[in-house]
Design a protein around this motif. Structure first.
Motif, mmCIF file in Angstrom:
data_model
loop_
_atom_site.group_PDB
_atom_site.id
_atom_site.type_symbol
_atom_site.label_atom_id
_atom_site.label_comp_id
_atom_site.label_asym_id
_atom_site.label_seq_id
_atom_site.Cartn_x
_atom_site.Cartn_y
_atom_site.Cartn_z
ATOM 1 N N ILE A 139 38.210 -5.217 56.501
ATOM 2 C CA ILE A 139 38.840 -6.505 56.887
ATOM 3 C C ILE A 139 39.233 -7.253 55.627
ATOM 4 N N ALA A 140 40.491 -7.716 55.603
ATOM 5 C CA ALA A 140 40.977 -8.529 54.476
ATOM 6 C C ALA A 140 41.262 -9.951 54.982
ATOM 7 N N ALA A 154 47.024 -8.032 62.427
ATOM 8 C CA ALA A 154 46.796 -9.340 61.813
ATOM 9 C C ALA A 154 46.525 -10.361 62.907
ATOM 10 N N PHE A 155 45.616 -11.261 62.629
ATOM 11 C CA PHE A 155 45.330 -12.363 63.563
ATOM 12 C C PHE A 155 44.923 -13.564 62.735
ATOM 13 N N GLY A 156 45.101 -14.778 63.313
ATOM 14 C CA GLY A 156 44.789 -15.990 62.564
ATOM 15 C C GLY A 156 44.649 -17.203 63.456
ATOM 16 N N THR A 157 44.224 -18.297 62.836
ATOM 17 C CA THR A 157 44.024 -19.562 63.549
ATOM 18 C C THR A 157 44.571 -20.692 62.685
ATOM 19 N N THR A 158 44.818 -21.836 63.316
ATOM 20 C CA THR A 158 45.451 -22.955 62.620
ATOM 21 C C THR A 158 44.544 -24.183 62.645
ATOM 22 N N GLN A 159 44.469 -24.887 61.520
ATOM 23 C CA GLN A 159 43.726 -26.159 61.418
ATOM 24 C C GLN A 159 44.742 -27.301 61.500
ATOM 25 N N ARG A 160 44.440 -28.300 62.351
ATOM 26 C CA ARG A 160 45.380 -29.401 62.554
ATOM 27 C C ARG A 160 44.712 -30.747 62.237
ATOM 28 N N ASP A 161 45.586 -31.765 61.974
ATOM 29 C CA ASP A 161 45.044 -33.114 61.755
ATOM 30 C C ASP A 161 44.852 -33.796 63.098
ATOM 31 N N SER A 162 44.527 -35.057 63.076
ATOM 32 C CA SER A 162 44.212 -35.770 64.313
ATOM 33 C C SER A 162 45.427 -35.905 65.231
ATOM 34 N N ASN A 163 46.604 -35.750 64.660
ATOM 35 C CA ASN A 163 47.828 -35.834 65.470
ATOM 36 C C ASN A 163 48.313 -34.454 65.920
ATOM 37 N N GLY A 164 47.529 -33.434 65.619
ATOM 38 C CA GLY A 164 47.914 -32.086 66.027
ATOM 39 C C GLY A 164 48.873 -31.407 65.086
ATOM 40 N N LEU A 213 43.154 -9.443 58.254
ATOM 41 C CA LEU A 213 44.019 -8.269 58.348
ATOM 42 C C LEU A 213 43.135 -7.027 58.412
ATOM 43 N N VAL A 214 43.416 -6.137 59.377
ATOM 44 C CA VAL A 214 42.626 -4.910 59.532
ATOM 45 C C VAL A 214 43.565 -3.709 59.507
#
Length: 1010
Positions: free
Chosen positions: A148-149, A240-250, A259-260
């Motif tokens: 996994i990278a 590949a898979f991922g997630t997103t970080q958002r602020d209080s307004n999205g 990455l595998v």
């Protein structure tokens, strides 16, 4: 967990004593290999890859420093720790070794504690290094297994996928693509996006951008694509898979993911698809094969419903396959299932084979339970076959076995019936031959021909009986511990007499590292050797026969390698291919006078097969043959033959080629022997053959009479008991004697070669056995074993001294003078005994020795390095003739010089040849002077020159190479002293002594003869 195997140590040293000492010290703890030279050591190191090498510095041919350099060249041996073993105690040698990379020093003489500690230290270092490497590999493997990278980046609003935007990659990410650091693979989007496969790039970047700008998390970043590796040639598949970080307004502010590498998974899925298709094809193929098999084959599930039947089932049951599949087997008119003990019910009870009758035929069904991968019953498979002919075959087999038993009984009876009269013929002729001096020459020659013909007939009988035993499966191999030296000695001595009057040298080449004791069938190995040596002598007229004995270590023991080389007739490729066929003889045309059945090599091949061995033949017509036999053995101890034993074997005592091998009968008037046999001729033979021993011999014609003698209180050193006698046979007689408490040795005599195995007799109260016709050599050994060797040493010595005194008193004047002079280095009594106390022959041999030795010694007074090969041949000849006349010290010195010359050790030859030549010339001069005195005292009548008739007779004998005729003519010429022959008689005698017949032919073929 790391598990260490038993460590190994290689010892390279040219001294046996050092190798034995180090092996003794290290063997309990390590596997020890040994090599006696630098080149051998390098080969052993490359083959075994030992953990530590103990290397001697000072060695001939290649010293320790040269070996060290060579080992460092090879990658596989470069890092093996090497400890110098040396008697050099100076620091210069130590510094030189350390500079070249040795890890330690062990100084001779060895200390057990020091050797163990120094070797142990290196082994511990090696083990720790291996453990560390193992741990590192283990941790790396665990890390790599994750595969996994990771990556993460800040989202830049309005421009999320700008190629220059920062994208931080983990080191594993770079590793997956084959990159090493940020220089190779910078932390920007283009490092990744530029390596996307052209077919994947557009969609991948679109999904990536949508994920970064999606405020409602409706777009998932979970995608597969291909990336180009650093090598620029290979694309690999990634998930590949991922997630997103958002602020209080999205609003997305950061995105991270992983990455595998799924390349193998992709390939595996493709392979599974291919395999599925292949399995379907295979299933069709196997179904076709099963349909082609004529035996009915069916498969049922656990509920006895048919899941498969082949075409043969349709024919067998008279029903179509489609009407059978899916239905219980009991619903069909099946003889397999419609019986109380059907196949499936039987196999559940552990019975895997049943029999049944069907429409007048007899059938057999074999049933097996099928299991699934968890071991549960998945069904049953049945195979039916028509075995109507089995009963017929069983009957035929029983009849064949009965025939074999009858054949074996017939052979046993024939063996007894033939050997009994042959025992009388051979025995009586041998008795008469022993007294041949009292017989006319023609009678003596006739007796010898009768004796030789009987021996040939006996050999033919033995071949036929052995062949028959092998054919009938009656011959088995018995592996017991035996002495290798005895095997070689006995085989060599037995075959020396087969040289007869041929101009052949017989040589032994023996590896001193062969184990002294092996576990195998010594009797059958001797038979193999005797067959090969006998053929070599039969088909060789001039040149050499060489017996070579070596061995190779293997995992289960040792392979004994026997090789017989000759310079005989040789064979064509076609003849070699037919060599081991029954009743085949080689070179029938060129060897038409050679006797034999043609079974010897067939028997040899079969014996080798029985011992799991192999035989290889190389031959060239007109050049000679090489037979090589490899026989696996077990080992019995670590002792090897050694140099001294090998030298003694190579110095075997060969009787003068023109003389028969005779046994020296030592008188044993203290010995008492009883011979029991129902045939008077056999009693006469046995008593006659033992007469020269001066034994006290009783004879009786039945077992009852033997028992009466013992009951009367008579005591014997040996009872020779015939095996087959009427009314009370030898075994029963022996049993009754043992019951009476008789404990002295009883030796079985048998003419039944089929039943004449040692075990049978030893298990029935006998101490030993001897076959008929009686082999006088075996008879001699039995008499010595049970009579002479059980007497007090004083009794034996007194008898021997009395015999020697009687013989010495009877010596002629010439020999008495020779004995009185006591020439240092020459054992005259032993030499005379070798030639059966024949004074005339012995004095002739002494003259021949003086003439030959003088010629040889004059040619090696000085020797240059360029002449060392010629020197080796000459000193080899000097060794042979010196040993033959019991000039043993000269013979041993010659052998040492021969070995040195063969090894190219000119320094040894140059140093030791002058004293050898001086000592040999001194002995030869003293012997020559005494022989001259003897000749001077025995003045012969004078003549002017030899008779022309005698010269022509000598010439014809030399042309025909007829040794007896040469001796006869030369003896007649020697009866006179000649006054006007210009030294012709002396020249002829010298030529005869060294067998230079060509010179005689040349001299006597001129016009001046007569």
């Amino acid at each position: 967990m790391y598990k260490a195997k038993k460590n190994s140590v290689l010892v390279i040293d040219d001294e046996n004593s050092n190798i034995l000492a180090l092996t003794h010290i290290l063997d309990p703890d390590y596997t020890v290999y040994a090599a006696k030279s630098g080149p051998q050591g390098i080969q052993a190191a490359l083959k075994y890859l030992p953990d530590v090498i103990l290397l001697d510095i000072v060695m001939p041919e290649m010293d320790g420093y040269a070996v060290l350099d060579e080992l460092r060249v090879h990658e596989s041996t470069r890092d093996i720790p090497i400890i110098f073993v040396t008697g050099l105690s100076n620091s210069a040698a130590e510094e030189a070794g350390l500079a070249l990379g040795v890890v330690d020093y062990i100084v001779k003489p060895f200390s057990t504690v020091t050797v163990k500690l120094r070797v142990g230290n290196q082994i511990r270092l090696i083990e720790q290094l291996r453990k560390n490497e193992y741990d590192i590999a283990k941790y790396k493997l665990a890390n790599d297994a994750l595969n996994i990278a990771l990556w993460d980046m800040e989202v830049i609003e309005g421009d999320p996928v700008n190629p220059n935007n920062q994208l931080i990659f983990s080191q594993e990410f770079r590793n997956l693509l084959g990159f090493s650091d940020e220089v190779d693979f910078p932390n920007i989007i283009s490092s990744w996006s530029d390596r996307l496969h052209p077919d994947d790039k557009e969609n991948t970047l679109k999904v990536f951008a949508e994920r970064m700008t999606d405020r409602l998390s409706r777009v998932a970043y979970n995608i597969e694509y291909r990336l180009l590796m650093k090598n620029g040639k290979e694309y690999r598949h990634f998930h590949a898979f991922g997630t997103t970080q958002r602020d209080s307004n999205g609003v997305p502010i950061r995105m991270a993911g992983a990455l595998v590498d799924i390349t193998e998974e992709k390939l595996m899925k493709e392979e599974i698809a291919e395999m599925t298709a292949q399995n379907e094809a295979d299933a069709h193929w196997y179904k076709s094969i099963l349909d082609a098999i004529p035996l009915p084959i069916s498969v049922t599930d656990p509920n006895k419903k048919w899941t498969f039947v082949n075409k043969a089932v349709e024919s067998f049951l008279g029903a179509k396959r489609e009407n059978l599949l899916g239905k219980p087997c009991s619903t069909a008119a099946s003889p397999i299932c419609n019986t109380e003990n059907c196949g499936i019910a039987s196999v559940k009870r552990g019975i895997k084979r049943i029999s049944f009758d069907y429409e007048g035929e007899y059938f057999q069904a074999d049933i097996e339970i099928l299991h699934d991968i968890e071991g549960a019953t998945a069904g049953f498979v049945e195979v039916v076959q028509d075995v109507t002919n089995v009963q017929k075959l069983a009957k035929q087999r029983a009849e064949a076995e009965m025939t074999n038993r009858a054949k074996s009984k017939f052979l046993a009876n024939m063996s007894h019936e033939i050997r009994t009269p042959m025992n009388a013929i051979l025995g009586i002729t041998e008795i008469m031959i022993q007294s041949e001096k009292n017989l006319p020459a023609t009678v003596g020659e006739g007796l010898i021909k009768i004796h030789n013909s009987c021996n040939m007939l006996l050999g033919i009988i033995n071949d036929i009986l052995d062949f028959s035993k092998i054919e009938a499966g009656k011959l088995s191999i018995r592996s017991v511990e035996y002495n290798v030296a005895s095997l070689i000695n006995d085989s060599a001595q037995l075959n020396i007499m087969k040289i007869e009057d041929k101009n052949i040298d017989f040589e032994l080449e023996i590896d001193e590292n062969i184990p002294a004791k092996l576990i195998g069938d010594e009797l059958r190995i001797k038979q193999i050797l005797n067959n090969l040596l006998s053929n070599a002598f039969k088909y060789t007229d001039t040149g050499k026969v060489i017996l070579s004995v070596t061995s190779e270590k293997d995992d289960d023991g040792v392979t004994l390698i026997l090789s017989v080389r000759d310079t005989g007739h040789g064979m064509t490729k076609g003849q070699v291919e037919k060599l081991f066929e029954d009743y085949t003889r080689f070179n029938q045309k060129s060897a038409s006078t050679v006797e034999g059945t043609g079974l010897g090599l067939s028997i040899t091949r079969r014996l080798i097969d029985l011992m799991n061995g192999e035989i290889h033949v190389e031959s060239k017509l007109g050049v000679g043959s090489i037979f090589t036999v490899r026989l696996p053995h077990g080992t019995a101890g670590s002792e090897t033959l050694g140099k001294e034993v090998v030298e003694n074997l190579q110095l075997f005592r060969m009787v003068e080629k023109r003389e028969k091998m005779k046994i020296v009968h030592e008188p044993m008037p203290y010995g008492k022997v009883l011979v029991v046999d129902d045939v008077e001729a056999n009693l006469y033979v046995a008593a006659g053959l033992m007469k020269p021993y001066k034994l006290q011999i009783d004879t009786v014609l039945s077992g009852y009479a033997a028992i009466d003698n013992i009951k009367a209180g008579k005591k014997y050193d040996i009872i020779f008991m015939d095996h087959m006698m009427p009314k009370l046979n030898g075994m029963e007689t022996t049993k009754r004697l043992r019951q009476l408490g008789y404990t002295a040795p009883i030796v079985a005599q048998t003419a039944n070669a089929m039943a004449g195995q040692a075990d049978i007799f030893l298990q029935n109260g006998f101490d030993d056995f001897i076959a008929k016709p009686i082999d006088t050599r075996l008879l001699h050994s039995i008499i010595c074993k049970y009579v002479r060797d059980k007497q007090p040493s004083e009794t034996v010595e007194e008898t021997v001294e009395a015999k020697a005194m009687m013989e010495t008193e009877g010596y002629g004047e010439g020999l008495t003078r020779l004995l009185d002079r006591k020439i240092d280095g020459l054992d005259i009594l032993k030499g005379l005994e070798r030639y059966h106390n024949d004074e005339e022959l012995y004095l002739k041999i002494m003259h021949s020795y003086v003439a030959s030795a003088c010629s040889m010694l004059d040619s090696i007074t000085t020797v240059s390095e360029d002449e060392i090969r010629d020197y080796e041949i000459i000193v080899h000849g000097m060794k042979g003739i010196s040993v033959d006349v019991y000039a043993e010290e000269i013979g041993k010195s010659a052998m040492a010089l021969e070995h040195a010359a063969k090894a190219g050790n000119y320094e040894y030859v140059a140093l030791n040849n002058p004293p050898f030549v001086k000592a040999a010339k001194k002995l030869v001069a003293e012997l020559g002077a005494v022989l001259s005195e003897i000749e001077a005292e025995n003045q012969k009548p004078e003549k002017d020159k030899p008779d022309t008739g005698l010269l022509l007779k000598l010439l014809a004998a030399c042309i025909a190479y007829d040794m007896d005729a040469v001796d006869e003519a030369m003896d007649a010429i020697d009866e006179y002293q000649y006054t006007s022959d210009d030294g012709l008689a002396v020249l002829l005698r010298d030529c005869v002594n060294v067998m230079d017949f060509q010179q005689i032919i040349k001299k006597l073929s001129g016009p001046d003869i007569g």
